[in-house]
Every structure is written in structure tokens, then in C-alpha cells.
Design a protein around this motif. Sequence first.
Motif, short mmCIF file in Angstrom:
data_model
loop_
_atom_site.label_atom_id
_atom_site.label_comp_id
_atom_site.label_asym_id
_atom_site.label_seq_id
_atom_site.Cartn_x
_atom_site.Cartn_y
_atom_site.Cartn_z
N GLY A 89 0.78 -1.23 0.00
CA GLY A 89 0.00 0.00 0.00
C GLY A 89 0.80 1.27 0.00
N GLY A 90 2.03 1.24 -0.49
CA GLY A 90 2.86 2.44 -0.52
C GLY A 90 2.22 3.58 -1.30
N LYS A 91 1.56 3.27 -2.40
CA LYS A 91 0.90 4.31 -3.20
C LYS A 91 -0.32 4.87 -2.47
CE LYS A 91 2.46 2.54 -7.67
NZ LYS A 91 2.05 1.99 -9.00
N VAL A 92 -0.99 4.05 -1.70
CA VAL A 92 -2.13 4.52 -0.92
C VAL A 92 -1.66 5.53 0.12
CG1 VAL A 92 -4.00 3.86 0.63
CG2 VAL A 92 -3.42 2.39 -1.31
N LEU A 93 -0.56 5.21 0.81
CA LEU A 93 -0.01 6.13 1.80
C LEU A 93 0.33 7.47 1.15
CD1 LEU A 93 1.29 6.74 4.63
CD2 LEU A 93 3.43 5.93 3.62
N GLU A 94 0.99 7.43 0.01
CA GLU A 94 1.38 8.67 -0.65
C GLU A 94 0.15 9.50 -1.04
OE1 GLU A 94 4.46 10.18 -4.09
OE2 GLU A 94 3.55 8.19 -4.32
N ALA A 95 -0.86 8.84 -1.60
CA ALA A 95 -2.07 9.55 -2.02
C ALA A 95 -2.77 10.20 -0.82
CB ALA A 95 -3.02 8.59 -2.73
N LEU A 96 -2.85 9.47 0.29
CA LEU A 96 -3.51 10.02 1.47
C LEU A 96 -2.71 11.17 2.07
CD1 LEU A 96 -4.64 6.68 3.15
CD2 LEU A 96 -6.14 8.44 2.18
N ALA A 97 -1.39 11.05 2.07
CA ALA A 97 -0.57 12.12 2.63
C ALA A 97 -0.73 13.41 1.82
CB ALA A 97 0.89 11.69 2.67
N ARG A 98 -0.87 13.28 0.51
CA ARG A 98 -1.06 14.47 -0.33
C ARG A 98 -2.45 15.08 -0.10
NH1 ARG A 98 2.97 15.18 -3.92
NH2 ARG A 98 4.31 13.39 -4.41
N ARG A 99 -3.43 14.25 0.15
CA ARG A 99 -4.79 14.73 0.37
C ARG A 99 -4.98 15.32 1.77
NH1 ARG A 99 -9.68 11.40 -1.85
NH2 ARG A 99 -9.11 10.99 -4.02
N MET A 100 -4.17 14.87 2.72
CA MET A 100 -4.39 15.21 4.13
C MET A 100 -3.13 15.86 4.72
SD MET A 100 -6.30 11.62 5.18
CE MET A 100 -6.99 12.22 6.74
N PRO A 101 -2.77 17.03 4.23
CA PRO A 101 -1.54 17.68 4.72
C PRO A 101 -1.59 18.04 6.20
CG PRO A 101 -2.85 19.21 3.39
CD PRO A 101 -3.48 17.85 3.25
N ASP A 102 -2.80 18.04 6.78
CA ASP A 102 -2.95 18.37 8.20
C ASP A 102 -2.65 17.18 9.10
OD1 ASP A 102 -5.28 17.25 6.95
OD2 ASP A 102 -6.40 17.61 8.81
N GLN A 103 -2.43 15.99 8.52
CA GLN A 103 -2.19 14.78 9.29
C GLN A 103 -0.73 14.35 9.19
OE1 GLN A 103 -4.64 13.17 11.24
NE2 GLN A 103 -5.73 15.06 10.74
N HIS A 104 -0.23 13.75 10.28
CA HIS A 104 1.15 13.27 10.33
C HIS A 104 1.17 11.78 9.96
CE1 HIS A 104 4.89 12.20 12.93
NE2 HIS A 104 5.24 12.46 11.69
N PHE A 105 2.00 11.40 9.02
CA PHE A 105 2.11 10.02 8.57
C PHE A 105 3.49 9.46 8.89
CE2 PHE A 105 -1.32 11.76 6.12
CZ PHE A 105 -2.17 10.71 5.85
N LEU A 106 3.54 8.18 9.24
CA LEU A 106 4.80 7.45 9.39
C LEU A 106 4.90 6.43 8.28
CD1 LEU A 106 5.16 6.56 13.21
CD2 LEU A 106 6.15 8.48 11.95
#
Length: 342
Positions: free
Chosen positions: A193-210
Motif C-alpha cells: 500500500g505504498g501508493k495509498v499512503l502517498e495519495a492520502l498524505a497528499r490529500r491530508m496535509p494536516d495529518q502526520h504520517f509514518l
Amino acid sequence: MARAVPASAPGGAAKPLRIVARFHAFPPEHNAGAEHMLVSMLRPLVERGHDVSVWLSRYGTATKEYEYRGIKVMPLASRLDFPTAVRGASVLLAHLETVPATASLARGYGKPLAVVCHNTHRPTFRDMAAGGTALAVYNSLWMEAEARLFFAEYPKAVAPATELIVRPPVFADEYRTKPGSAITLVNCNPEKGGKVLEALARRMPDQHFLAVRGAYGQQILPDLPNVELVEHVEGREMRERVYARTRVLLMPSSYESWGRVGCEALASGIPVVAHPTPGLCESLGEAGIFVDREDIDGYEAVLRKLTAPAEYRLASKRAKARSAELDPTADLGAWCEAIESL
């Protein structure tokens, strides 16, 4: 804390066994779910007084024997001595790519062989059913069902003398912590799911991702201000380096035969948002929040909903309840007794 059946348990072996395992890789260098399942299965055998050694067949930079969680690990440099170890073994154990060669040696030396099946791919069942397998271990009910289909499809395949289901054992106390604030993906290859993580991080700049670098596969590690890279983590460090920093775990995997990392997260009440593979549906049960991996809108909607305290508390309660249901004590007791019966 759920622990294995002690050495004095009824049904234990009359004398210590010499258990010789052949694996392609092992912690602390290689930290994937299949290998940590094996660690969790070998530890109770050591606790019951058996001599357990793991012989590496492909990966590893160690040049000398070392110990991991009480298990002796023999480096690649020792591989010429493996046939000698086989001759002195009480039981042989193999998984994944090491099964064919280990099975040949087991037949040649007349040793009982236990095969741990980690996935439902046809080569896994083919190698296990080539003849001479005394014990086959499946990691889920759905894997056992897939094995039944394989034997129906290939009637000449040789069924193992004994079969057993051992769900990947997670000792919850070793992972339980207070959840953090990040949305986390462990092993950022495309299939996980690496591409899913990237897509979500771009959509949700207010959230912190690891983004936790995995043990294998091409890693998709977004260079974004709200994505923090965590380098490859050894299993004993997962609690502090990953789960203590995680609020929600992502598992948008294209395939999981079980999904150990999700069960580790459940121990802390961390909600898991996952693609509905048969393995993840079985492992996460009612605690799982299932969204198709192609539905990025759906993932974002769920993550937004989990920011509401009431919704998060409910999901966390379900996660902790499922973790309790997955107590490995009974599975490990049956596993130890099966090995000792060989």
C-alpha cells in the motif's frame, strides 16, 4: 501475558529434542511477518527445554553463531555443516523456499519434517505435499481451506501425516503501549500500500504520517513535509519506535495470508484500516475497518471519521477486544505438543 505451555506441562517430551530449522533469513537483520511468526513459535520450544537451532540458507551478514530470543542462529558460513546437523536432529523444520531441499534431506536421513506454510500460493502447498511431511502448519482457517482445495485438485499430492492451525502468535504485552498521533504504514512497497499512503498524505496535509521501511520490496517513501520516514525496525523495537507513535494503522495490502502487524497494533487498541483480503478479514475480525485499496476517497473518509473522539474510542475498544481473542496460549500449546509427538 500469554505465554507458551511450560516445560513441565502434561504431554511434554520425555527428553529434550534437537530441533533443526532451515530458514532463508532471520531477525534481527530480516524482520518480516513470516520470520517473526517463526520466532514466536520457536521461543516456547526453547522454554520447554528443547535445543533449537536455525540454519540460514540465503541471507545474513553474521559470520558467527548468534542467539536471538534464546534461539541459536547459524550463519551462512556454517551451511556446509548443515547435513551433520540434520543427522543429529530429532525434528527438522522448514518454510517458504527452504522446504524442497530440507524435505530431501529429511527423507534421506529418515527424519520427521514439519513445514510451516505462510501463504496460499500453489508452490507452498506443492512443496509441502511432495512427500515426507510429518506436520503441516497453516496460519489461518482460510489457508487450511485452500489446502483442502489443493488436495482436491491434485489427488496425487501426498497429504501430511498431521495438520495444525497456528495463528501467528502475538504476545500482546510485548507490543502494548499508549498510541501516538500518526497514521502509519509498515513496509511501503506497492503491494502493501505504498501508493495509498502517498495519495492520502497528499490529500491530508494536516495529518502526520509514518512510513516504515520494510524488509523487502521496492519502497515508496514520499518526500512530503507531513510524512516521516522510519528506517527498518527490528521486531523488539516495534512498540517504542512504531506503535507508541501510531494512532491508526494502514494495511491496504493486495495480499495478506494473515497480517501479523495488524494484530500487533490491536494490542494497543490502535484501529486498523485494511483492504479486505481473506487473511485480514479473519485476523482482524470485527475490529477491522475494511476499505478497498483502490478507494482512496473511502480511506480518507474513514481517517477523518476517526478524528472524532467517540468514534476512535469505539474502534479502539473493538481492537483491544480482538487482541484478547487472539491470545496465543492454546495454539502454542498444541504446536509444542505436535512437535514433541514427532
